[in-house]
Structure formats: C-alpha cells, structure tokens
Design a protein around this motif. Structure first.
Motif, PDB file in Angstrom:
ATOM      1  N   ARG A   5     -16.761  65.155  78.421  1.00 15.48           N
ATOM      2  CA  ARG A   5     -17.556  66.044  77.564  1.00 15.48           C
ATOM      3  C   ARG A   5     -16.660  66.909  76.686  1.00 15.48           C
ATOM      4  O   ARG A   5     -17.020  67.258  75.552  1.00 15.48           O
ATOM      5  N   LEU A   6     -15.455  67.242  77.183  1.00  6.93           N
ATOM      6  CA  LEU A   6     -14.524  68.071  76.415  1.00  6.93           C
ATOM      7  C   LEU A   6     -13.964  67.342  75.197  1.00  6.93           C
ATOM      8  O   LEU A   6     -13.379  67.969  74.313  1.00  6.93           O
ATOM      9  N   GLU A   7     -14.133  66.010  75.163  1.00  4.28           N
ATOM     10  CA  GLU A   7     -13.634  65.252  74.017  1.00  4.28           C
ATOM     11  C   GLU A   7     -14.265  65.744  72.720  1.00  4.28           C
ATOM     12  O   GLU A   7     -13.598  65.841  71.692  1.00  4.28           O
ATOM     13  N   THR A   8     -15.560  66.079  72.754  1.00  2.00           N
ATOM     14  CA  THR A   8     -16.215  66.573  71.537  1.00  2.00           C
ATOM     15  C   THR A   8     -15.826  68.032  71.252  1.00  2.00           C
ATOM     16  O   THR A   8     -15.793  68.448  70.103  1.00  2.00           O
ATOM     17  N   VAL A   9     -15.517  68.794  72.308  1.00  2.00           N
ATOM     18  CA  VAL A   9     -15.122  70.201  72.132  1.00  2.00           C
ATOM     19  C   VAL A   9     -13.783  70.297  71.408  1.00  2.00           C
ATOM     20  O   VAL A   9     -13.605  71.110  70.485  1.00  2.00           O
ATOM     21  N   PHE A  10     -12.825  69.456  71.807  1.00  2.00           N
ATOM     22  CA  PHE A  10     -11.480  69.520  71.232  1.00  2.00           C
ATOM     23  C   PHE A  10     -11.274  68.499  70.104  1.00  2.00           C
ATOM     24  O   PHE A  10     -10.213  68.474  69.490  1.00  2.00           O
ATOM     25  N   GLY A  11     -12.273  67.647  69.844  1.00  2.00           N
ATOM     26  CA  GLY A  11     -12.138  66.569  68.867  1.00  2.00           C
ATOM     27  C   GLY A  11     -12.239  67.019  67.424  1.00  2.00           C
ATOM     28  O   GLY A  11     -12.217  68.221  67.114  1.00  2.00           O
ATOM     29  N   PRO A  12     -12.363  66.051  66.497  1.00  2.00           N
ATOM     30  CA  PRO A  12     -12.389  66.356  65.053  1.00  2.00           C
ATOM     31  C   PRO A  12     -13.465  67.354  64.639  1.00  2.00           C
ATOM     32  O   PRO A  12     -13.265  68.125  63.706  1.00  2.00           O
ATOM     33  N   GLU A  13     -14.606  67.349  65.343  1.00  2.00           N
ATOM     34  CA  GLU A  13     -15.694  68.252  64.982  1.00  2.00           C
ATOM     35  C   GLU A  13     -15.606  69.590  65.709  1.00  2.00           C
ATOM     36  O   GLU A  13     -16.426  70.480  65.486  1.00  2.00           O
ATOM     37  N   GLY A  14     -14.597  69.738  66.608  1.00  2.00           N
ATOM     38  CA  GLY A  14     -14.427  70.978  67.356  1.00  2.00           C
ATOM     39  C   GLY A  14     -13.119  71.657  66.995  1.00  2.00           C
ATOM     40  O   GLY A  14     -12.952  72.193  65.895  1.00  2.00           O
ATOM     41  N   VAL A  15     -12.154  71.610  67.930  1.00  2.00           N
ATOM     42  CA  VAL A  15     -10.844  72.223  67.697  1.00  2.00           C
ATOM     43  C   VAL A  15     -10.111  71.523  66.554  1.00  2.00           C
ATOM     44  O   VAL A  15      -9.334  72.144  65.823  1.00  2.00           O
ATOM     45  N   GLY A  16     -10.354  70.211  66.408  1.00  2.00           N
ATOM     46  CA  GLY A  16      -9.754  69.496  65.286  1.00  2.00           C
ATOM     47  C   GLY A  16      -8.716  68.455  65.649  1.00  2.00           C
ATOM     48  O   GLY A  16      -8.028  67.923  64.766  1.00  2.00           O
ATOM     49  N   LEU A  17      -8.591  68.124  66.939  1.00  2.00           N
ATOM     50  CA  LEU A  17      -7.645  67.088  67.340  1.00  2.00           C
ATOM     51  C   LEU A  17      -8.197  65.716  66.966  1.00  2.00           C
ATOM     52  O   LEU A  17      -9.411  65.505  66.974  1.00  2.00           O
ATOM     53  N   THR A  18      -7.302  64.780  66.636  1.00  2.00           N
ATOM     54  CA  THR A  18      -7.738  63.403  66.407  1.00  2.00           C
ATOM     55  C   THR A  18      -8.050  62.750  67.750  1.00  2.00           C
ATOM     56  O   THR A  18      -7.643  63.252  68.811  1.00  2.00           O
ATOM     57  N   LEU A  19      -8.739  61.626  67.723  1.00  2.30           N
ATOM     58  CA  LEU A  19      -9.060  60.929  68.969  1.00  2.30           C
ATOM     59  C   LEU A  19      -7.801  60.427  69.667  1.00  2.30           C
ATOM     60  O   LEU A  19      -7.741  60.386  70.901  1.00  2.30           O
ATOM     61  N   GLU A  20      -6.784  60.071  68.899  1.00  6.75           N
ATOM     62  CA  GLU A  20      -5.518  59.664  69.515  1.00  6.75           C
ATOM     63  C   GLU A  20      -4.834  60.856  70.192  1.00  6.75           C
ATOM     64  O   GLU A  20      -4.306  60.737  71.300  1.00  6.75           O
ATOM     65  N   GLN A  21      -4.847  62.033  69.540  1.00  8.14           N
ATOM     66  CA  GLN A  21      -4.254  63.232  70.141  1.00  8.14           C
ATOM     67  C   GLN A  21      -4.973  63.615  71.438  1.00  8.14           C
ATOM     68  O   GLN A  21      -4.336  64.009  72.421  1.00  8.14           O
ATOM     69  N   ILE A  22      -6.303  63.488  71.437  1.00 12.10           N
ATOM     70  CA  ILE A  22      -7.053  63.772  72.666  1.00 12.10           C
ATOM     71  C   ILE A  22      -6.670  62.776  73.745  1.00 12.10           C
ATOM     72  O   ILE A  22      -6.532  63.128  74.919  1.00 12.10           O
ATOM     73  N   GLY A  23      -6.472  61.512  73.345  1.00 12.79           N
ATOM     74  CA  GLY A  23      -6.020  60.506  74.308  1.00 12.79           C
ATOM     75  C   GLY A  23      -4.722  60.920  74.971  1.00 12.79           C
ATOM     76  O   GLY A  23      -4.574  60.822  76.192  1.00 12.79           O
ATOM     77  N   TRP A  24      -3.770  61.418  74.173  1.00  9.94           N
ATOM     78  CA  TRP A  24      -2.497  61.875  74.743  1.00  9.94           C
ATOM     79  C   TRP A  24      -2.691  63.118  75.611  1.00  9.94           C
ATOM     80  O   TRP A  24      -2.041  63.266  76.650  1.00  9.94           O
ATOM     81  N   ALA A  25      -3.571  64.024  75.207  1.00 11.42           N
ATOM     82  CA  ALA A  25      -3.814  65.243  75.997  1.00 11.42           C
ATOM     83  C   ALA A  25      -4.459  64.925  77.336  1.00 11.42           C
ATOM     84  O   ALA A  25      -4.270  65.643  78.318  1.00 11.42           O
ATOM     85  N   PHE A  26      -5.227  63.840  77.370  1.00 14.29           N
ATOM     86  CA  PHE A  26      -5.905  63.446  78.609  1.00 14.29           C
ATOM     87  C   PHE A  26      -5.025  62.579  79.527  1.00 14.29           C
ATOM     88  O   PHE A  26      -5.345  62.420  80.703  1.00 14.29           O
ATOM     89  N   THR A  27      -3.946  62.001  79.003  1.00 11.94           N
ATOM     90  CA  THR A  27      -3.152  61.071  79.816  1.00 11.94           C
ATOM     91  C   THR A  27      -2.569  61.676  81.090  1.00 11.94           C
ATOM     92  O   THR A  27      -2.461  60.974  82.103  1.00 11.94           O
ATOM     93  N   PRO A  28      -2.174  62.971  81.124  1.00 18.31           N
ATOM     94  CA  PRO A  28      -1.611  63.496  82.375  1.00 18.31           C
ATOM     95  C   PRO A  28      -2.592  63.482  83.537  1.00 18.31           C
ATOM     96  O   PRO A  28      -2.183  63.537  84.696  1.00 18.31           O
ATOM     97  N   ALA A  29      -3.899  63.408  83.233  1.00 16.48           N
ATOM     98  CA  ALA A  29      -4.880  63.297  84.322  1.00 16.48           C
ATOM     99  C   ALA A  29      -4.613  62.030  85.115  1.00 16.48           C
ATOM    100  O   ALA A  29      -4.904  61.962  86.311  1.00 16.48           O
ATOM    101  N   PHE A  30      -4.011  61.045  84.449  1.00 16.83           N
ATOM    102  CA  PHE A  30      -3.816  59.744  85.067  1.00 16.83           C
ATOM    103  C   PHE A  30      -2.382  59.527  85.535  1.00 16.83           C
ATOM    104  O   PHE A  30      -2.154  59.118  86.670  1.00 16.83           O
ATOM    105  N   TRP A  31      -1.367  59.835  84.676  1.00 11.21           N
ATOM    106  CA  TRP A  31      -0.016  59.679  85.215  1.00 11.21           C
ATOM    107  C   TRP A  31       0.367  60.842  86.127  1.00 11.21           C
ATOM    108  O   TRP A  31       1.207  60.685  87.021  1.00 11.21           O
TER     109      TRP A  31
END
Length: 388
Positions: A29-55
C-alpha cells in the motif's frame, strides 16, 4: 519436550508470522504513498527501497539459522521482536527513499529472524507432522496479508486517515506475540535432538537434492512474492482497488493451507509442488488478459497455484533432508527472499519502460521452468520411494 507449552508457542509463532505478513501488505500500500503520485519516487526507485525487506530477510535467516542451534530459539525470537519494533517505528518516520530503505531493512531482518527461529521450532515440536504443521503455521502469512490489505484499505481509502496510522497498527500484534513468548520454555532444534554434528550438517548442504531445492526456491518465491508485493502497480489499470485483489488471493491461500493435510496425503510434497507450478503459470497468464471482475477469477487460479509453494518447499527439506537442520531451512527461506529482492527492481523497470502486462508475462516464465523441474522431482521421488 517437558515443561514446554506447545500450543502457546505455536499460537505465539502464528502471531509473530502475522506481523511479518502484515508488513508485506502494508508495504504494498505504501507504493502509492511514496510513488510518482505521492512523494515522487519512480517505480524502480521504490523497488530498490523495498529490496532490503527481502535481502535483509535473507541475511537474518542465513545468520540466524546456525545461531538457532548455538544460541537457542528463544534468543533469536527476541532478536526478531526488537528489530521488528525498530523497523515499524522507522517506517512511520520515513520521508524519502533512504529512510524508507533503512526502515525496510530492519523490518526485513525482523521477518527473517521470525522464520529462522520458528520454522525449526515447529519442525522440532511436531516431528511426525512437519509439512502439515508448517503449512498450518504459514496459514498466517497469507492470513496476515489479508488483514494488512483490509487495514490499508479501511484506514486510507475508506476512513481517509494517514498512512502512519496504518503502519502503527502493526504494534498491536507485535506486543501480543511479545507477551505470549514471555516466560516460556523453548525446545531445542531437531538437529540438536538428533545429535547431528556440524560437520555432517555442512556436508548435507552439498547434497544434489538440497541444491536443487534451493534453486527451485528462487523461482517459487519470486513467482509468489514478486507478483503480490507489486500488486498495486501491476493491476492498477485492471481493477479499481488492487489491494482487495491481494486480500482475495491471500484469503484463498489461507484456506488452502489450513486444509493442507488432506492435500499432502493425496499428492505428497513433490506432487503438490508440480500442481502449484502449473496453476501459478496459468494464473499469471490469465492476469495479463483479464480486467474488472474477471481479474478476480484469474487471481483465484494464481492463488491456488502459490498457496502451497513456500511451506511445502520448507516441509520437503525438513522431511527428506532433516540433517540439514535449522541452517537448511534458513538457506531455503533466505534464497527465496533474495530472489524477490532481485525481481522487484527488475519488475519496476519493466513497468517504467513498458507496462504491467509485460512484467506479468515475463514473470510467467518462472513457473514454466518450475513445471519442468517438478516433473523431474516427482519422477525421482517416485523411484526413490519404490526402492525403499
């Protein structure tokens, strides 16, 4: 197992996994909060921000796996509690890509410690019903995603409250599982019970069957979690509220895992994995050609496919390769989460450069490979059973 309250430990484990899985839904759900229509991150940048949840999850499992045997399940469980608390607090305070990245890292470490400690604990407590009980335990992964998805929808879309309140709800199950574990005696791991030496455990990790299962775990986890973690972006053109599709998928998964015992008896683990790969492949392809209400039908097929992937992969290793111990289970879980950390930014780039349907079509390659792999596993296990 004297002086060990199995029921309380199992229920506390389920609540701990509930926290883990709710973070997945709330992060989606935070993807839309921090995405292009919210904070302004690109979808690729959000992908990188979310990666530590997994590694971060992977690191925690690989480190926590061997430490479970030496430090004990109890200490690793409390490490999970502390890092969960830090990660949730930091997420509430996040304002940009860097702070979201660091918050996600602590949440990921907490999630990894939960799995590193509690998968081997359940395998140890229920040594005669490992795959069945691991499936019941993992009911709360999709169950938590359903709860987290509905909370995200209610708090933000229906009630119009802030996203910080949505994240803050995570403190409720966190405190509950902390209180439930408090003062309890924990069992030792199955490897310690069996008296398997470190040397034999390490040697077992080199067995071809174990290596094969680790490689398959890369693909099963990416097929499931790579898709569901980016559901908001993947389905935003197909349905009005993608988070409800996520809740629908995970509701089916929770029901399937709750009754996994009957399926396991009929298909055996290798048969379940082949069944899962086939339905996952069909479901992903259907998602590329459906919209509106039919998206839910396609999502149902996908859900049937991914329902048994994660717990059955773990159950297979616990049942047929028990000498790999807690480290073996941690390597399996770690491999799965590591693969998702690679897939998320790649999916984001595909969606930025092309579209969501192209990303889904590309993801369908993974279960297609798994169908071939699990046909081979099914034949191998049949021969192995007939020779014993």
């Amino acid at each position: 197992m004297e002086n060990i309250n199995k029921n309380r430990l199992f229920l506390a484990s389920c609540v701990a996994l509930l926290v883990t899985s709710m973070t997945f839904a709330i992060r989606a759900r935070l993807e839309t909060v921090f995405g292009p229509e919210g904070v302004g991150l690109t979808l690729e940048q959000i992908g990188w921000a979310f990666t530590p949840a997994f590694w971060g999850f992977t690191i925690a499992m690989i480190i926590g796996g061997p430490l479970v045997d030496s430090l004990g399940i109890k200490k690793i469980t409390w490490m999970a509690f502390v890092t969960h608390a830090i990660g949730i607090t930091w997420t509430i305070l996040a304002k940009d890509q860097t702070s979201l990245f660091l918050a996600t890292l602590f949440v990921g470490i907490g999630n990894g410690m939960v799995e590193a400690a509690l998968n081997p604990m359940i395998a140890s407590m229920y040594s005669k019903n490992k795959t069945k009980m691991l499936n019941r335990f993992h009911v709360w992964f999709p169950g938590g995603i359903v709860i987290g998805s509905l909370i995200g929808w209610l708090v933000m879309d229906v009630m119009g409250l802030s996203w910080q309140i949505m994240v803050g709800v995570l403190f409720i199950p966190l405190v509950i599982y902390g209180l439930m574990f408090r003062g309890q005696n924990f069992p030792v791991t199955e490897r310690v019970q069996m008296g398997v030496s470190n040397k034999k455990m390490i040697a077992s990790l080199g067995k071809p069957l174990f290596i094969f299962m680790v490689l398959c775990m890369f693909l099963t986890a990416a097929s499931e979690l790579g898709t569901t973690q980016r559901i908001e972006s993947l389905l935003k053109e197909s349905v009005a509220v993608p988070l409800l599709v996520l809740a629908f998928i995970n509701g089916i998964m929770a029901l399937g895992r709750a009754f996994a015992g009957q399926v396991i008896h009929k298909l055996q683990p290798a048969g379940m994995l082949l069944f899962s790969a086939i339905f996952t492949f069909i479901g992903l392809w259907l998602l590329t050609i459906t919209s509106g209400g039919m998206t839910f039908a396609a999502a149902a097929v996908f859900a049937v496919g991914v329902t048994f992937f994660w717990p059955t992969m773990l159950g297979f290793v616990a049942e047929y390769l028990p000498e790999t111990g807690a480290l073996g289970l941690s390597i399996m879980g770690g491999a799965g989460m590591l693969s998702v950390s690679v897939v998320l930014p790649l999916m984001g780039k595909l969606m930025d450069d092309a579209n969501a349907m192209e990303a889904l079509r590309t993801m369908s390659i993974l279960p297609a490979i798994l169908i071939a792999a699990f046909i081979g596993l099914y034949i191998y296990m049949k021969k192995r059973t007939s020779n014993t």
